[in-house]
Design a protein around this motif. Structure first.
Motif, short mmCIF file in Angstrom:
data_model
loop_
_atom_site.label_atom_id
_atom_site.label_comp_id
_atom_site.label_asym_id
_atom_site.label_seq_id
_atom_site.Cartn_x
_atom_site.Cartn_y
_atom_site.Cartn_z
N UNK A 168 36.38 45.30 43.78
CA UNK A 168 35.40 46.78 43.23
C UNK A 168 35.16 46.47 41.62
N UNK A 169 33.79 46.99 41.47
CA UNK A 169 33.52 46.48 40.12
C UNK A 169 34.10 47.54 39.70
N UNK A 170 34.33 48.98 39.06
CA UNK A 170 35.20 49.39 38.40
C UNK A 170 36.47 49.24 38.17
N UNK A 171 37.50 48.53 38.86
CA UNK A 171 38.71 47.87 38.82
C UNK A 171 38.79 47.16 38.05
N UNK A 177 41.36 41.15 32.75
CA UNK A 177 40.81 39.85 32.47
C UNK A 177 39.55 40.11 31.29
N UNK A 178 40.05 38.73 30.74
CA UNK A 178 39.36 38.57 29.07
C UNK A 178 37.77 38.74 29.86
N UNK A 217 38.96 39.27 49.04
CA UNK A 217 39.83 39.69 48.21
C UNK A 217 40.70 39.16 46.82
N UNK A 218 39.74 40.14 45.65
CA UNK A 218 40.87 40.04 44.92
C UNK A 218 42.07 40.60 44.77
N UNK A 219 43.10 39.74 44.53
CA UNK A 219 44.32 40.58 44.03
C UNK A 219 44.62 41.30 42.99
N UNK A 220 43.63 41.38 42.12
CA UNK A 220 43.45 42.35 40.89
C UNK A 220 42.69 43.44 40.65
#
Length: 262
Positions: A168-171, A177-178, A217-220
């Protein structure tokens, strides 16, 4: 033809495909022991594998490749640049198990035709695959920064998709993340967002029953419910009503989906 997404995500990727004649794996991005456990979960044995198709050389796609190749004598298929990039990463693979699968080509294994196609990712020569048998089509496409018109032409009209819906772009933008990592993920050689995945899906699905397995899917920077809701809403805004003939499913980083008939 049937398949199971054994694992999908930055912690490891592996997808199993079978038909009446053959058993294949796309990527082996987990330890050999973990892959054996995942195979047992779908009541299959790695001893019967007829080949592994490699998409690119990142660790979450080849972690267990060398071990599996040597233990089970499995043929490995990859393009020339990927073979070169894997040198030193997977240990020694006997020459008789090393096969070249060129970009934008088709190789046939009995009734099953396997087609490779280029994607846009920060690796040597990344490519993914479509599987064709008896008029049915399975597409696997993850690890791409965008879905080009050329890709859309190749993957259009499949019966089943394993489709990246990474973040999700907003997340991602608000997350820990750097900025260098965020910029990579958002770039044309990074990963596809929920919204971009949905737009691409809306442009390639036909008016027929289609199964979409949202993957990598990214976990973060993502959640299953968020990805499914976001993709569903975007599909609807594009004129495709999820659940009418397009059916969305989850995948898990380390738990296989049930075996699905294409």
């Amino acid at each position: 033809m049937r398949f199971s997404v054994l694992a999908s995500g930055s912690s490891g990727n592996a997808i199993y495909i079978e038909n009446e004649e053959h058993n294949f794996l796309v990527d082996a991005g987990l330890s050999g022991k973990k892959l054996e456990s995942l195979f047992a979960n779908i009541d299959r044995s790695m001893k019967k594998l007829d080949g592994i198709f490699v998409t690119h050389e990142h660790g979450d796609h080849i972690k267990g490749l060398g071990v599996v190749a040597r233990k089970y004598g499995v043929p490995i298929y990859a393009n020339e640049k990927t073979w070169q990039a894997m040198d030193g990463l997977i240990g020694k693979v006997p020459l008789e198990q090393r096969f070249q699968f060129d970009m934008e080509t088709v190789q046939s294994f009995g009734q099953l035709d396997v087609e490779s196609f280029a994607v846009s990712h920060d690796s040597a020569d990344p490519m993914f695959y479509t599987f064709h048998q008896n008029g049915r089509k399975l597409v696997i496409i993850t690890d791409t920064g965008y879905v080009s018109d050329r890709m859309k032409g190749i993957i259009r009209g499949a019966d089943s998709y394993v489709f990246e819906s990474n973040h999700d772009v907003s997340m991602l933008q608000m997350g820990p993340y750097p900025w260098s990592v965020k910029r990579r993920i958002l770039s044309d050689v990074g990963h596809v967002s929920n919204e971009d995945a949905a737009v691409a899906i809306s442009e390639v699905v036909d008016l027929k029953e289609t199964k979409i397995y949202l993957s990598h899917l990214s976990k973060d920077n993502n959640m299953k419910d968020l990805a499914r809701m976001s993709v569903s809403q975007t599909l609807q805004s594009c004129g495709v009503i999820a659940g009418e003939y397009v059916h969305l499913y989850d995948t898990d980083p380390d738990r296989p989906t049930e075996l699905v008939t294409v």
